[in-house]
Design a protein around this motif. Sequence first.
Motif, short mmCIF file in Angstrom:
data_model
loop_
_atom_site.label_atom_id
_atom_site.label_comp_id
_atom_site.label_asym_id
_atom_site.label_seq_id
_atom_site.Cartn_x
_atom_site.Cartn_y
_atom_site.Cartn_z
N LEU A 28 -4.46 21.54 -22.21
CA LEU A 28 -5.44 22.61 -22.42
C LEU A 28 -5.04 23.46 -23.62
O LEU A 28 -5.86 23.73 -24.50
CB LEU A 28 -5.57 23.49 -21.18
N ASN A 29 -3.79 23.89 -23.67
CA ASN A 29 -3.35 24.74 -24.76
C ASN A 29 -3.38 24.02 -26.10
O ASN A 29 -3.73 24.62 -27.13
CB ASN A 29 -1.96 25.32 -24.46
N LEU A 30 -3.06 22.75 -26.11
CA LEU A 30 -3.15 21.96 -27.34
C LEU A 30 -4.61 21.83 -27.77
O LEU A 30 -4.93 22.00 -28.96
CB LEU A 30 -2.51 20.58 -27.14
N ALA A 31 -5.49 21.57 -26.82
CA ALA A 31 -6.92 21.46 -27.13
C ALA A 31 -7.46 22.77 -27.70
O ALA A 31 -8.20 22.76 -28.70
CB ALA A 31 -7.71 21.07 -25.86
N LEU A 32 -7.09 23.89 -27.10
CA LEU A 32 -7.54 25.19 -27.60
C LEU A 32 -7.03 25.45 -29.01
O LEU A 32 -7.79 25.90 -29.89
CB LEU A 32 -7.10 26.30 -26.66
N LEU A 33 -5.77 25.16 -29.25
CA LEU A 33 -5.18 25.38 -30.57
C LEU A 33 -5.84 24.50 -31.64
O LEU A 33 -6.22 25.00 -32.71
CB LEU A 33 -3.67 25.09 -30.52
N ARG A 44 -14.27 16.66 -28.49
CA ARG A 44 -12.94 16.05 -28.45
C ARG A 44 -11.93 16.99 -27.79
O ARG A 44 -11.07 16.56 -27.03
CB ARG A 44 -12.46 15.70 -29.86
N ALA A 45 -12.02 18.28 -28.10
CA ALA A 45 -11.11 19.26 -27.50
C ALA A 45 -11.35 19.35 -25.99
O ALA A 45 -10.40 19.38 -25.20
CB ALA A 45 -11.29 20.63 -28.15
N ARG A 46 -12.61 19.37 -25.60
CA ARG A 46 -12.95 19.41 -24.18
C ARG A 46 -12.42 18.18 -23.46
O ARG A 46 -11.87 18.25 -22.37
CB ARG A 46 -14.47 19.51 -24.03
N GLU A 47 -12.57 17.05 -24.12
CA GLU A 47 -12.08 15.79 -23.55
C GLU A 47 -10.57 15.82 -23.38
O GLU A 47 -10.03 15.42 -22.34
CB GLU A 47 -12.48 14.65 -24.50
N LEU A 48 -9.85 16.30 -24.40
CA LEU A 48 -8.39 16.41 -24.32
C LEU A 48 -7.99 17.33 -23.17
O LEU A 48 -7.05 17.03 -22.43
CB LEU A 48 -7.82 16.94 -25.65
N ALA A 49 -8.71 18.43 -23.02
CA ALA A 49 -8.39 19.38 -21.96
C ALA A 49 -8.78 18.85 -20.58
O ALA A 49 -8.29 19.34 -19.56
CB ALA A 49 -9.11 20.71 -22.22
N GLY A 50 -9.65 17.84 -20.54
CA GLY A 50 -10.07 17.27 -19.26
C GLY A 50 -10.99 18.19 -18.48
O GLY A 50 -10.96 18.21 -17.26
N LEU A 51 -11.82 18.96 -19.22
CA LEU A 51 -12.69 19.95 -18.58
C LEU A 51 -14.16 19.63 -18.84
O LEU A 51 -14.50 18.95 -19.80
CB LEU A 51 -12.40 21.35 -19.13
N SER A 52 -15.02 20.17 -17.98
CA SER A 52 -16.46 20.08 -18.20
C SER A 52 -16.82 20.99 -19.37
O SER A 52 -16.03 21.83 -19.80
CB SER A 52 -17.22 20.53 -16.95
N VAL A 53 -18.02 20.84 -19.88
CA VAL A 53 -18.49 21.68 -20.97
C VAL A 53 -18.36 23.15 -20.59
O VAL A 53 -17.82 23.96 -21.34
CB VAL A 53 -19.96 21.35 -21.33
N TRP A 54 -18.86 23.50 -19.41
CA TRP A 54 -18.88 24.90 -19.00
C TRP A 54 -17.48 25.45 -18.75
O TRP A 54 -17.19 26.60 -19.09
CB TRP A 54 -19.78 25.09 -17.78
N ASP A 55 -16.60 24.62 -18.19
CA ASP A 55 -15.23 25.07 -17.96
C ASP A 55 -14.49 25.28 -19.28
O ASP A 55 -13.71 26.22 -19.42
CB ASP A 55 -14.46 24.08 -17.08
N PHE A 56 -14.76 24.41 -20.26
CA PHE A 56 -14.10 24.57 -21.55
C PHE A 56 -14.62 25.81 -22.27
O PHE A 56 -13.84 26.55 -22.88
CB PHE A 56 -14.26 23.31 -22.42
#
Length: 95
Positions: A28-33, A44-56
């Motif tokens: 998550l932190n890598l995706a955010l950064l 791609r960031a959402r996918e890396l974080a493993g979250l839904s659109v709304w959660d991301f």
Amino acid sequence: MKVSIDLPDKVAEIMGDSQEMLEKNIKLNLALLLYKRGLLSFGRARELAGLSVWDFIEKLAEAKIPINYDVDDLEEDLRTIDKLFKEKIKNESNI
């Protein structure tokens, strides 16, 4: 790709109670950064974080990271919508 890193115990304790939680927090932190720096798209960031659109989106808001949405993103979304619409019409005509 699988990457392995050694973390001090204190850092690991702060980031998560279990190996699974630690991995999720690091992703998550890598995706955010990477998203914040413009190195990953929203998808791609959402996918890396493993979250839904709304959660991301929620995680971006919590981190006070603005959503980067420009003309290129809009054009890509419009192409995707057009493609999905055409597929839907094609599938309905095959019924």
